[in-house]
Motif scaffolding. Structure first.
Motif, PDB file in Angstrom:
ATOM      1  N   ASN A   1       8.517 -16.600  -1.391  1.00 20.46           N
ATOM      2  CA  ASN A   1       9.663 -16.266  -2.411  1.00 20.46           C
ATOM      3  C   ASN A   1       8.648 -15.827  -3.810  1.00 20.46           C
ATOM      4  O   ASN A   1       9.311 -16.120  -4.878  1.00 20.46           O
ATOM      5  N   ASP A   2       7.549 -15.456  -3.449  1.00 17.80           N
ATOM      6  CA  ASP A   2       6.594 -15.175  -4.648  1.00 17.80           C
ATOM      7  C   ASP A   2       5.752 -13.916  -4.025  1.00 17.80           C
ATOM      8  O   ASP A   2       4.725 -13.939  -3.704  1.00 17.80           O
ATOM      9  N   PRO A   3       6.444 -12.965  -4.484  1.00 20.05           N
ATOM     10  CA  PRO A   3       5.676 -11.544  -3.860  1.00 20.05           C
ATOM     11  C   PRO A   3       4.559 -11.137  -4.454  1.00 20.05           C
ATOM     12  O   PRO A   3       4.036 -11.507  -5.622  1.00 20.05           O
ATOM     13  N   LEU A   4       3.635 -10.581  -3.848  1.00 15.31           N
ATOM     14  CA  LEU A   4       2.411  -9.821  -4.150  1.00 15.31           C
ATOM     15  C   LEU A   4       2.660  -8.687  -4.909  1.00 15.31           C
ATOM     16  O   LEU A   4       2.628  -7.649  -4.155  1.00 15.31           O
ATOM     17  N   ILE A   5       2.559  -8.428  -6.181  1.00 20.10           N
ATOM     18  CA  ILE A   5       2.990  -7.422  -6.705  1.00 20.10           C
ATOM     19  C   ILE A   5       2.094  -6.263  -6.496  1.00 20.10           C
ATOM     20  O   ILE A   5       2.526  -5.191  -6.867  1.00 20.10           O
ATOM     21  N   TRP A   6       0.918  -6.538  -6.238  1.00 15.13           N
ATOM     22  CA  TRP A   6      -0.294  -5.527  -6.123  1.00 15.13           C
ATOM     23  C   TRP A   6      -0.318  -4.876  -4.927  1.00 15.13           C
ATOM     24  O   TRP A   6      -0.919  -4.148  -4.656  1.00 15.13           O
ATOM     25  N   SER A   7       0.310  -5.702  -3.846  1.00  9.91           N
ATOM     26  CA  SER A   7      -0.103  -5.450  -2.427  1.00  9.91           C
ATOM     27  C   SER A   7       0.456  -3.879  -2.266  1.00  9.91           C
ATOM     28  O   SER A   7       0.000  -2.948  -1.474  1.00  9.91           O
ATOM     29  N   GLU A   8       1.657  -3.456  -2.528  1.00  8.22           N
ATOM     30  CA  GLU A   8       2.152  -2.207  -2.362  1.00  8.22           C
ATOM     31  C   GLU A   8       1.423  -0.915  -2.690  1.00  8.22           C
ATOM     32  O   GLU A   8       1.105  -0.208  -2.212  1.00  8.22           O
ATOM     33  N   GLU A   9       0.863  -1.067  -3.927  1.00  9.83           N
ATOM     34  CA  GLU A   9      -0.011  -0.136  -4.497  1.00  9.83           C
ATOM     35  C   GLU A   9      -1.182  -0.237  -3.983  1.00  9.83           C
ATOM     36  O   GLU A   9      -1.919   1.213  -3.720  1.00  9.83           O
ATOM     37  N   PHE A  10      -1.888  -1.209  -3.622  1.00 13.21           N
ATOM     38  CA  PHE A  10      -3.190  -1.161  -2.725  1.00 13.21           C
ATOM     39  C   PHE A  10      -3.005  -0.806  -1.364  1.00 13.21           C
ATOM     40  O   PHE A  10      -3.632   0.135  -0.951  1.00 13.21           O
ATOM     41  N   ILE A  11      -1.874  -0.829  -0.823  1.00 14.12           N
ATOM     42  CA  ILE A  11      -1.470  -0.323   0.668  1.00 14.12           C
ATOM     43  C   ILE A  11      -1.522   0.900   0.374  1.00 14.12           C
ATOM     44  O   ILE A  11      -1.924   2.011   1.375  1.00 14.12           O
ATOM     45  N   VAL A  12      -0.765   1.712  -0.685  1.00 15.02           N
ATOM     46  CA  VAL A  12      -0.473   3.264  -0.848  1.00 15.02           C
ATOM     47  C   VAL A  12      -1.969   3.700  -0.918  1.00 15.02           C
ATOM     48  O   VAL A  12      -2.399   4.993  -0.345  1.00 15.02           O
ATOM     49  N   ILE A  13      -2.923   3.148  -1.695  1.00 15.76           N
ATOM     50  CA  ILE A  13      -4.356   3.645  -2.127  1.00 15.76           C
ATOM     51  C   ILE A  13      -4.904   3.891  -0.654  1.00 15.76           C
ATOM     52  O   ILE A  13      -5.566   4.677  -0.311  1.00 15.76           O
ATOM     53  N   VAL A  14      -5.040   2.733   0.013  1.00 16.64           N
ATOM     54  CA  VAL A  14      -5.862   2.535   1.309  1.00 16.64           C
ATOM     55  C   VAL A  14      -5.244   3.585   2.063  1.00 16.64           C
ATOM     56  O   VAL A  14      -5.848   4.400   2.897  1.00 16.64           O
ATOM     57  N   PHE A  15      -3.797   3.416   2.325  1.00 15.99           N
ATOM     58  CA  PHE A  15      -3.237   4.476   3.160  1.00 15.99           C
ATOM     59  C   PHE A  15      -3.827   5.925   2.958  1.00 15.99           C
ATOM     60  O   PHE A  15      -3.858   6.790   3.880  1.00 15.99           O
ATOM     61  N   THR A  16      -3.790   6.352   1.693  1.00 16.52           N
ATOM     62  CA  THR A  16      -4.149   7.677   1.170  1.00 16.52           C
ATOM     63  C   THR A  16      -5.604   7.991   1.699  1.00 16.52           C
ATOM     64  O   THR A  16      -5.679   8.990   2.300  1.00 16.52           O
ATOM     65  N   TRP A  17      -6.454   7.008   1.642  1.00 14.10           N
ATOM     66  CA  TRP A  17      -7.790   7.302   2.251  1.00 14.10           C
ATOM     67  C   TRP A  17      -7.790   7.230   3.673  1.00 14.10           C
ATOM     68  O   TRP A  17      -8.407   8.320   4.241  1.00 14.10           O
ATOM     69  N   MET A  18      -6.913   6.342   4.291  1.00 16.69           N
ATOM     70  CA  MET A  18      -6.714   6.561   5.950  1.00 16.69           C
ATOM     71  C   MET A  18      -6.214   8.119   6.493  1.00 16.69           C
ATOM     72  O   MET A  18      -6.868   8.588   7.185  1.00 16.69           O
ATOM     73  N   ILE A  19      -5.248   8.801   5.513  1.00 16.26           N
ATOM     74  CA  ILE A  19      -4.724  10.113   5.702  1.00 16.26           C
ATOM     75  C   ILE A  19      -5.934  10.792   5.763  1.00 16.26           C
ATOM     76  O   ILE A  19      -6.064  11.817   6.773  1.00 16.26           O
ATOM     77  N   PHE A  20      -6.640  11.033   4.649  1.00 11.86           N
ATOM     78  CA  PHE A  20      -7.767  12.224   4.620  1.00 11.86           C
ATOM     79  C   PHE A  20      -9.078  11.933   5.362  1.00 11.86           C
ATOM     80  O   PHE A  20      -9.636  12.888   5.808  1.00 11.86           O
ATOM     81  N   ILE A  21      -9.350  10.484   5.628  1.00 14.71           N
ATOM     82  CA  ILE A  21     -10.484  10.343   6.419  1.00 14.71           C
ATOM     83  C   ILE A  21     -10.276  10.714   8.037  1.00 14.71           C
ATOM     84  O   ILE A  21     -10.970  11.166   8.701  1.00 14.71           O
TER      85      ILE A  21
END
Length: 174
Positions: A43-63
């Motif tokens: 019950n204590d969300p990682l507030i930064w995780s979604e943003e980090f996942i989106v950035i990493v996923f963006t890199w995964m898409i273009f690589i």
């Protein structure tokens, strides 16, 4: 002998792409599981995780885009190639390579321009430069161009974007 340097560069970049994609897949999967665990169990969300996942996923898409060009795995309509004579296939290959390279150069220009624009714009949660996410566009496009150039030098423009076994035996035995 002139193609050796681009083949070595391409092979080195390909190994780096494979390692990067494998590592980022693991990171994203682990972080998604951790985010769900923290949000619903602790019950204590990682507030930064979604943003980090989106950035990493963006890199995964273009690589991954680049890796797709290296492996010649991008979607193509090849029904015509099978029935066209070799000379016409070569012209189609030249047109396809030119159109692809023009598009990728446009992505490099646009991506670099956008990266420079976003350089001093921080992300909402992690407060890092938004350029980190956007820079995946020109990097992926540059790597794609290198892979395409390697295929063009090694196999000729007529077979740059498709594998030689796609067409079959030149004598007509497919």
């Amino acid at each position: 002998m002139s193609a050796v340097w681009i083949e070595r560069l391409d092979d080195m970049l390909a190994r780096g792409e494979e390692v990067f994609l494998a590592a980022t897949h693991g990171i994203v999967a682990t972080l998604v599981i951790a985010a769900v665990f923290f949000r619903y169990v602790i019950n204590d969300p990682l507030i930064w995780s979604e943003e980090f996942i989106v950035i990493v996923f963006t890199w995964m898409i273009f690589i991954g885009l680049s890796s797709g060009f290296r492996l010649r795995m991008h979607l193509r309509v090849d029904a015509l190639l099978v029935v066209l004579p070799e000379r016409v296939r070569a012209v189609c290959g030249l047109i396809a390579v030119a159109a692809t390279m023009i598009t990728l150069v446009g992505l490099i220009w646009f991506g670099f321009s956008l990266t420079m624009t976003m350089l001093h714009s921080p992300t909402p949660m992690m407060r890092i430069s938004s350029a980190w996410a956007v820079s995946a566009v020109p990097v992926g496009a540059i790597l794609s161009c290198i892979h395409i150039l390697r295929h063009a030098v090694s196999d000729g423009l007529g077979q740059t974007l498709w594998t030689p076994d796609l067409i079959g035996d030149p004598d007509g035995d497919a």
